[in-house]
Design an enzyme around this catalytic site. Structure first.
Site, PDB file in Angstrom:
ATOM      1  N   ASP A 134    -100.431 -19.071 -34.812  1.00 17.44           N
ATOM      2  CA  ASP A 134     -99.737 -20.361 -34.427  1.00 17.44           C
ATOM      3  C   ASP A 134     -98.363 -19.907 -34.429  1.00 17.44           C
ATOM      4  O   ASP A 134     -97.991 -19.576 -35.468  1.00 17.44           O
ATOM      5  CB  ASP A 134    -100.071 -21.377 -35.352  1.00 17.44           C
ATOM      6  CG  ASP A 134     -99.690 -22.701 -34.711  1.00 17.44           C
ATOM      7  OD1 ASP A 134     -98.475 -22.879 -34.258  1.00 17.44           O
ATOM      8  OD2 ASP A 134    -100.477 -23.628 -34.922  1.00 17.44           O
ATOM      9  N   SER A 176     -99.688 -30.523 -35.876  1.00 18.94           N
ATOM     10  CA  SER A 176     -98.450 -30.213 -35.860  1.00 18.94           C
ATOM     11  C   SER A 176     -97.619 -31.016 -36.761  1.00 18.94           C
ATOM     12  O   SER A 176     -98.125 -31.285 -38.328  1.00 18.94           O
ATOM     13  CB  SER A 176     -97.852 -30.176 -34.311  1.00 18.94           C
ATOM     14  OG  SER A 176     -97.158 -29.025 -34.128  1.00 18.94           O
ATOM     15  N   HIS A 196    -100.768 -22.679 -30.409  1.00 21.82           N
ATOM     16  CA  HIS A 196    -100.656 -23.702 -31.328  1.00 21.82           C
ATOM     17  C   HIS A 196    -101.656 -24.803 -31.487  1.00 21.82           C
ATOM     18  O   HIS A 196    -102.008 -25.640 -30.613  1.00 21.82           O
ATOM     19  CB  HIS A 196     -99.262 -24.674 -30.856  1.00 21.82           C
ATOM     20  CG  HIS A 196     -98.651 -25.563 -31.664  1.00 21.82           C
ATOM     21  ND1 HIS A 196     -98.564 -25.403 -32.956  1.00 21.82           N
ATOM     22  CD2 HIS A 196     -98.222 -26.809 -31.530  1.00 21.82           C
ATOM     23  CE1 HIS A 196     -97.859 -26.343 -33.680  1.00 21.82           C
ATOM     24  NE2 HIS A 196     -97.519 -27.280 -32.779  1.00 21.82           N
TER      25      HIS A 196
END
Length: 513
Positions: A452, A233, A482
């Site tokens: 995602d 991320s 995610h």
């Protein structure tokens, strides 16, 4: 604001649905100085004072924090001393909290450093709960993570108290009248003042670039010639910045759930609107609903909440439009959360906001006693120092139709957020987009997931383009949620493992379906 204005790129968000960290404390209270037998390498960070470059980490038993119990097993904690201001490395210092578990096998490669995203996520809290996911890597790597500067145990910033956070839940994050706009911007300005008071001089030294330099000092003190790193991320942006600053020190680096480094403030907001709407459409399709009709139904619910919040089982609290939107966001981080979303939406349609409020509280780190975590605060302090753009209300209004076309559910909120997120911020941001070009770096594995929500798939290819020709190798997973590694794809996991454990670089463009 009561919550993360822009939804965080944080792996832990999905874990909030199901997880807790391993409890108990280690029986071994003896310190372990050094780094699994390795001595600091010759590749010392340039300009670092000898006192910092030659420091030895005093590893010992981890302690419980206010947010999590002390991890058991072989987990150890230490603190690293780093310059407060990397422009003046001989000056004042800051202490950074680290956690590790030493490699379990005999053929140790080195340390594998993890950042789980945010910015603002605590690696010290998250690493033990992620260990099972990376158990195959643990055989040959010391698993290491840390709380970046301004986060949790590394002088974490708290910008307002719990009561003030709860009071601000009534502020409308999609203002419809001049009075609501004024209240929205006043709340943002008050939050900024609270951050400035809490952080002091640290506020100007918590950028992603500062943290990337901390990482290189960490690499050296841990005794590694090269940086082996797993960024997830926001951690992918951090990894890209590190590769730009230190291309010759890049070892085996994985970037999973990739932030688009070419996007500015408006671009990031539009990316997230598209990503979360795409994930919502996939969820609605899985329940047999038409995505367009299902989105209109949810948008209608949010409009009703904007006018009249729903009662909940939490004394004195109602489900506002903003809290409901956050409650919808959390289960979209993982396909495992979709049943919870179905139940919560049905309850809200029946007039009970309790389930969506509980999901929002999980995202906002609010416990049953009304106490909130600080990831919200750290994220804003870091991202507003990184980003110099400060969109005005007028600029936001012009773009709202575009955002709402991208997402009828999330567009208005994310559009307004561009005006409120860093409003009246006391520190000037550093750049419009981060520099991640890394000519000459070793191959970096960039992993993108087509479903995602928080970091849409397109960011993986853009990161690859920005890293430069011959550096990035893109691996695609046609999945949901995610992040890709550890999400159920043997193809993804085996490809990443082969790269990290054996140095086997897959062909660029490999797809796991």
């Amino acid at each position: 604001m009561t919550r993360l204005g822009r939804w965080t790129a944080l792996t832990a968000a999905a874990a909030l649905l199901t997880a807790g960290c391993s409890g108990g404390s280690s029986e071994d209270d003896k310190g372990d100085r050094g780094d699994s037998g390795a001595r600091p390498s010759a590749a010392a960070p340039s300009g670092v004072p000898a006192s910092l470059a030659s420091q030895t980490l005093d590893w010992g038993r981890c302690k419980a924090t206010a947010d999590s119990p002390a991890p058991g097993g072989d987990w150890q904690c230490a603190t690293l001393e780093a310059p407060l201001d990397w422009a003046e490395p001989d000056g004042e210092t800051i202490r950074l909290a680290l956690i590790r578990a030493k490699a379990t096998g005999d053929e140790r490669i080195g340390s594998l450093l993890f950042n789980f995203g945010g910015p603002g996520g605590s690696g010290v809290s998250m690493m033990p709960s992620y260990a099972d996911t990376v158990s195959s890597l643990h055989k040959r790597y010391d698993l290491v993570s840390w709380d970046p500067r301004g986060v949790a145990a590394s002088e974490g910033v708290r910008c307002r108290g719990d009561e003030a956070i709860e009071d601000a839940e009534s502020v409308d994050s999609t203002p419809d009248t001049p009075a609501e706009e004024q209240a929205y911007l006043k709340d943002a300005a008050d939050f900024a003042k609270g951050c400035e008071k809490a952080a002091g001089k640290l506020m100007a030294h918590v950028s992603t670039t500062d943290t990337a330099r901390d990482m290189d000092l960490m690499r050296h003190v841990l005794g590694d010639e090269k940086m082996h790193y797993f960024g997830i991320s926001y951690g992918t942006e951090l990894g890209g910045v590190y590769a730009h600053l230190f291309p010759n020190r890049v070892g085996r680096v994985v970037l999973d759930a990739v932030v688009d480094p070419s996007a500015d403030t408006m671009g990031h907001a539009e990316n997230q609107a598209r990503g979360f709407q795409r994930a919502l459409d996939d969820y609605l399709t899985s329940t047999g609903q038409d995505p367009e009709q299902g989105s209109r139904k949810i948008a209608g619910l949010l409009e009703r909440l904007d006018a009249e919040p729903l009662p909940t089982s939490s004394p004195g609290r109602k489900l506002t439009q903003s809290l409901a939107l956050t409650g919808i966001v959390l289960p979209l981080y993982s396909k495992d959360g979709w049943p919870a979303l179905t139940s919560a939406l049905a309850a809200a349609e029946d007039g009970d906001g309790s389930e969506l409020l509980a999901l929002a509280d999980g995202y906002n780190e609010r416990d049953s006693s009304g106490r909130y975590g600080t990831a919200t605060h750290s994220q804003r302090v870091i991202s507003c120092l990184d980003d110099r753009q400060r969109p005005t209300v007028e600029e936001t209004r012009k773009l709202l139709p575009r955002f709402e076309k991208v997402s009828p559910v999330f567009g208005a909120f994310l559009g307004w957020d561009t005006a409120g997120w860093c409003h009246a911020w006391p520190v000037t941001g550093q750049h419009e987009t981060p520099e991640v070009s890394a000519p000459g770096a070793a191959p970096i594995l960039v992993v993108g997931n087509t479903g995602d929500p928080a970091t849409p798939y397109e960011g993986a290819r853009r990161m690859a383009d920005e890293l430069g020709k011959g550096v990035a190798v893109v691996l695609t997973w046609e999945g949901e949620g995610h992040g890709a590694y550890g999400s159920g794809s043997d193809c993804v996991d085996s490809t990443v493992d082969a790269y990290l454990l054996k140095g086997s670089v897959p062909r660029d463009g490999k797809t796991c379906s």
